[in-house]
Design an enzyme around this catalytic site. Structure first.
Site, mmCIF file in Angstrom:
data_model
loop_
_atom_site.group_PDB
_atom_site.id
_atom_site.type_symbol
_atom_site.label_atom_id
_atom_site.label_comp_id
_atom_site.label_asym_id
_atom_site.label_seq_id
_atom_site.Cartn_x
_atom_site.Cartn_y
_atom_site.Cartn_z
ATOM 1 N N GLY A 129 19.112 -18.924 7.955
ATOM 2 C CA GLY A 129 17.907 -18.404 7.245
ATOM 3 C C GLY A 129 17.722 -18.667 5.622
ATOM 4 O O GLY A 129 18.792 -18.208 5.295
ATOM 5 N N GLY A 146 14.902 -16.835 2.693
ATOM 6 C CA GLY A 146 13.725 -15.911 2.242
ATOM 7 C C GLY A 146 13.624 -16.431 1.109
ATOM 8 O O GLY A 146 14.029 -16.902 0.249
ATOM 9 N N SER A 147 12.859 -15.656 0.249
ATOM 10 C CA SER A 147 11.881 -15.145 -0.622
ATOM 11 C C SER A 147 13.075 -15.395 -2.568
ATOM 12 O O SER A 147 13.457 -15.385 -2.717
ATOM 13 C CB SER A 147 11.201 -14.641 -0.958
ATOM 14 N N PHE A 148 14.180 -14.443 -1.551
ATOM 15 C CA PHE A 148 15.259 -14.298 -2.595
ATOM 16 C C PHE A 148 15.998 -14.570 -2.299
ATOM 17 O O PHE A 148 17.549 -14.389 -2.745
ATOM 18 C CB PHE A 148 15.146 -12.206 -2.956
ATOM 19 N N GLY A 149 16.777 -15.428 -1.272
ATOM 20 C CA GLY A 149 18.503 -15.893 -1.300
ATOM 21 C C GLY A 149 18.237 -16.451 0.349
ATOM 22 O O GLY A 149 17.311 -16.366 0.800
ATOM 23 N N LYS A 150 19.539 -17.158 1.041
ATOM 24 C CA LYS A 150 20.143 -17.226 2.055
ATOM 25 C C LYS A 150 20.355 -16.201 2.172
ATOM 26 O O LYS A 150 21.238 -15.122 2.249
ATOM 27 C CB LYS A 150 20.553 -18.816 1.942
ATOM 28 N N VAL A 151 20.684 -16.285 4.202
ATOM 29 C CA VAL A 151 21.249 -15.200 4.577
ATOM 30 C C VAL A 151 22.111 -16.614 5.531
ATOM 31 O O VAL A 151 21.942 -17.337 5.961
ATOM 32 C CB VAL A 151 20.775 -15.015 6.097
ATOM 33 N N ASP A 154 7.246 -3.158 10.548
ATOM 34 C CA ASP A 154 7.137 -4.242 11.560
ATOM 35 C C ASP A 154 8.111 -4.620 12.067
ATOM 36 O O ASP A 154 8.633 -5.456 12.504
ATOM 37 C CB ASP A 154 7.377 -5.006 10.174
#
Length: 576
Positions: free
Chosen positions: A41, A43-48, A156
């Site tokens: 996946g 996100g805003s700050f990088g990948k997983v 969350d």
């Protein structure tokens, strides 16, 4: 190309608890001993990315956090501190942070990999039997209790953040960095997942605390046992109305015990909502509760365990002499908190070895477990008023000392500061704040059990309250900008005050360190307001502009300057 059969961590160095790898240990296809397989996946700050250990073939998830984006967002100091703390969390039902690797471009978190989601399992099963749903619920509640006890609130919780391992054990994810970085101003811009968010969160009235996790757990339990959401609507305003009304259908096929527990969790008024401790005592919850999840007695140690001191030094980057000196101090500090956390981890580990449950004996490992061919048959199945003084301006009230007081950290999780309950970790700054008020009324008999309360309560007109806050900030020596009208109108967010405070003991030649705070005034009910104080991190201001580029990760920031400022601010408000 696979990494050579050598110890790729041999030439690595440790800095503030993060591992710095040499250039030869990094490539597009591997990070240290981990071979990158695929992207899971982004996100805003990088990948997983999914990776495997080159020797054991054990799967891990690598979360890449761009250092450049962190620097632009002024979040890197908070991220570093949070990582060093999260590395100490060890619970069988929380995704583990094994290691942190730094490269010239990224911070790489090596975390436990769990391939399934409770969401997918629910979709496939439609609804679960009470025994099956209770097993998942027990694991979730015990993990949440563990985190609340150590000052972390998730805020969350939803099936998508509840992962499942190969043995269908729950692993709670997203306690940390992704939420810190993506959420910004939680109450302004987001309420997590609306279907699982508590009324006080979606209304933006109060800062979310443990009651929010209880609400979300109640929704999750309902979904598991009923197979549908208690509140659902494609039109968000209608969904919010349903959540606020707290009217939902309770199916007759649920047992009286399950119905009773759900009804006490899904309660609109957070003051009346059941607590985690009360859930723990609930008869329905305790049916077939595994031994390793049963409450443990606190163990008071009179000496420093050398094994824990060693682990603490490795995780936080402190010398053993520094740790021992901090533990001997009469005042509370972050080292003592971390030591207590590791001590509890050790007790949990000892209990887990005595458990008959499968696969709970390796959850405290600080590195990925060795490869095992063990396969469970399960994996084959479908998956908180002291005084009320009358001031010339607004009337301020400080809540009774609750189970915990809150310190927020601009994230989906928030770090909480414990009170002196059970002689644990009493905060000197909070005691100083309490001494500024008449405590004679604090011992009066309460008609209600201790609850979580946040911020400072006040009554009066909003302009008077804001003026009192600005005056208190000025007396505390904080710096701020007074809002000015534009075209005869004030900005819409005039109830938010951004300020900074110079930290005296951090002053060095050519450099001043500031604590940045944000104050928000919420209207709880007509004429009644709540002032919430949030930490926006720390920043070094250099007298020589050219030095500002030296924005490394060498200084480890503490939350105590922020707490000192909060205590000073409360004292100034009461002495007005």
């Amino acid at each position: 190309m696979q990494p050579q059969e050598v110890d790729l961590m041999e030439n690595s160095t440790m800095r503030n608890g993060a591992r710095v790898l040499p250039p030869e240990a990094i490539s597009k296809r591997h990070i240290g001993p981990y071979i990158i397989r695929e992207t899971l996946g982004e996100g805003s700050f990088g990948k997983v990315k999914l990776a495997t250990h080159y020797k054991t073939q054990q799967k891990v998830a690598l979360k890449f956090i761009s250092r450049q984006l962190l620097k632009k967002s002024d979040m890197h100091m908070r991220v570093e501190r949070e990582i060093s703390y999260l590395k100490l969390l060890r619970h069988p039902h929380i995704i583990k942070l094994y290691d942190v690797i730094t490269t010239p471009t990224d911070i790489v978190m090596v975390i436990e990999y769990a391939g399934g989601e409770l969401f997918d399992y629910i979709v496939e099963k439609k609804r679960m039997t009470e025994d099956e749903g209770r097993r998942f619920f027990q694991q979730i509640i015990c993990a949440i209790e563990y985190c609340h006890r150590h000052k972390i609130v998730h805020r969350d919780l939803k099936p998508e953040n509840l992962l499942l391992d190969d043995n269908l054990n729950v692993k709670i994810a997203d306690f940390g960095l992704s939420n810190i970085m993506t959420d910004g101003n939680f109450l302004k811009t987001s309420c997590g997942s609306p279907n699982y968010a508590a009324p006080e969160v979606i209304n933006g009235k109060l800062y979310a605390g443990p009651e929010v996790d209880v609400w979300s757990c109640g929704i999750v339990l309902y979904v598991m046992l009923v197979g549908r959401l208690p509140f659902d609507d494609e039109f968000i305003p209608n969904l919010f109305k349903k959540v606020n009304s707290c009217v939902y259908v309770m199916p007759d096929f649920l047992s009286p015990g399950a119905q009773s527990l759900i009804r006490r969790m899904i309660v609109a008024d957070p003051m009346q909502r059941i607590t985690i401790q009360e859930i723990r005592r609930d008869p329905w919850f305790n049916v077939n509760l595994p031994d390793y999840l049963r409450p443990m007695e606190e163990v008071q140690g009179s000496y420093a365990d050398s094994r824990i001191v060693s682990k603490l030094g490795e995780a936080m980057g402190f010398s053993e002499d520094y740790i021992v000196e901090a533990l001997r101090s009469d005042e509370n500090n972050e080292v003592k908190e971390a030591y207590n956390l590791l001590h509890e981890n050790q007790v949990i580990q000892e209990k887990s070895h005595l458990s008959k449950s499968k696969r709970v004996d390796s959850f405290l490992s600080v590195s990925p477990p060795a490869f095992s061919e063990y396969t469970s048959e399960l994996q084959k199945k479908s998956k908180q008023e002291l005084i009320d003084p009358t001031l010339e301006g607004p009337r301020w009230t400080v809540s009774d000392p609750p189970t915990y007081a809150k310190q927020t950290i601009d994230s989906n999780i928030c770090v909480l500061v414990p009170t002196a309950e059970k002689n644990k970790l009493e905060m000197r700054t909070l005691a100083d704040a309490a001494s500024a008020v008449d405590t004679s009324q604090s011992t009066r008999k309460k008609s209600r059990r201790n609850k979580w309360h946040f911020g400072v309560r006040c009554r009066g007109d909003a302009p008077e309250i804001l003026l009192a806050v600005y005056r208190a900030l000025q007396r505390a020596g904080a710096q701020f900008t007074v809002p000015k009208p534009v075209n005869g109108k004030y900005r819409s967010d005039m109830y938010t005050i951004k300020s900074r405070w110079e930290i005296p003991h951090c002053k060095r030649e050519g450099k001043n360190t500031y604590a940045y705070i944000e104050l928000q005034l919420y209207e709880v009910m007509p004429g009644c307001f709540m002032l919430d104080v949030k930490s926006n991190g720390y920043k070094d201001i250099y007298s020589h502009p050219e030095r500002t580029a030296d924005h490394g990760m060498d200084d480890l920031k503490s939350s105590f300057p922020f707490l000192d400022l909060c205590a000073m601010l409360v004292c100034k408000l009461f002495s007005a």
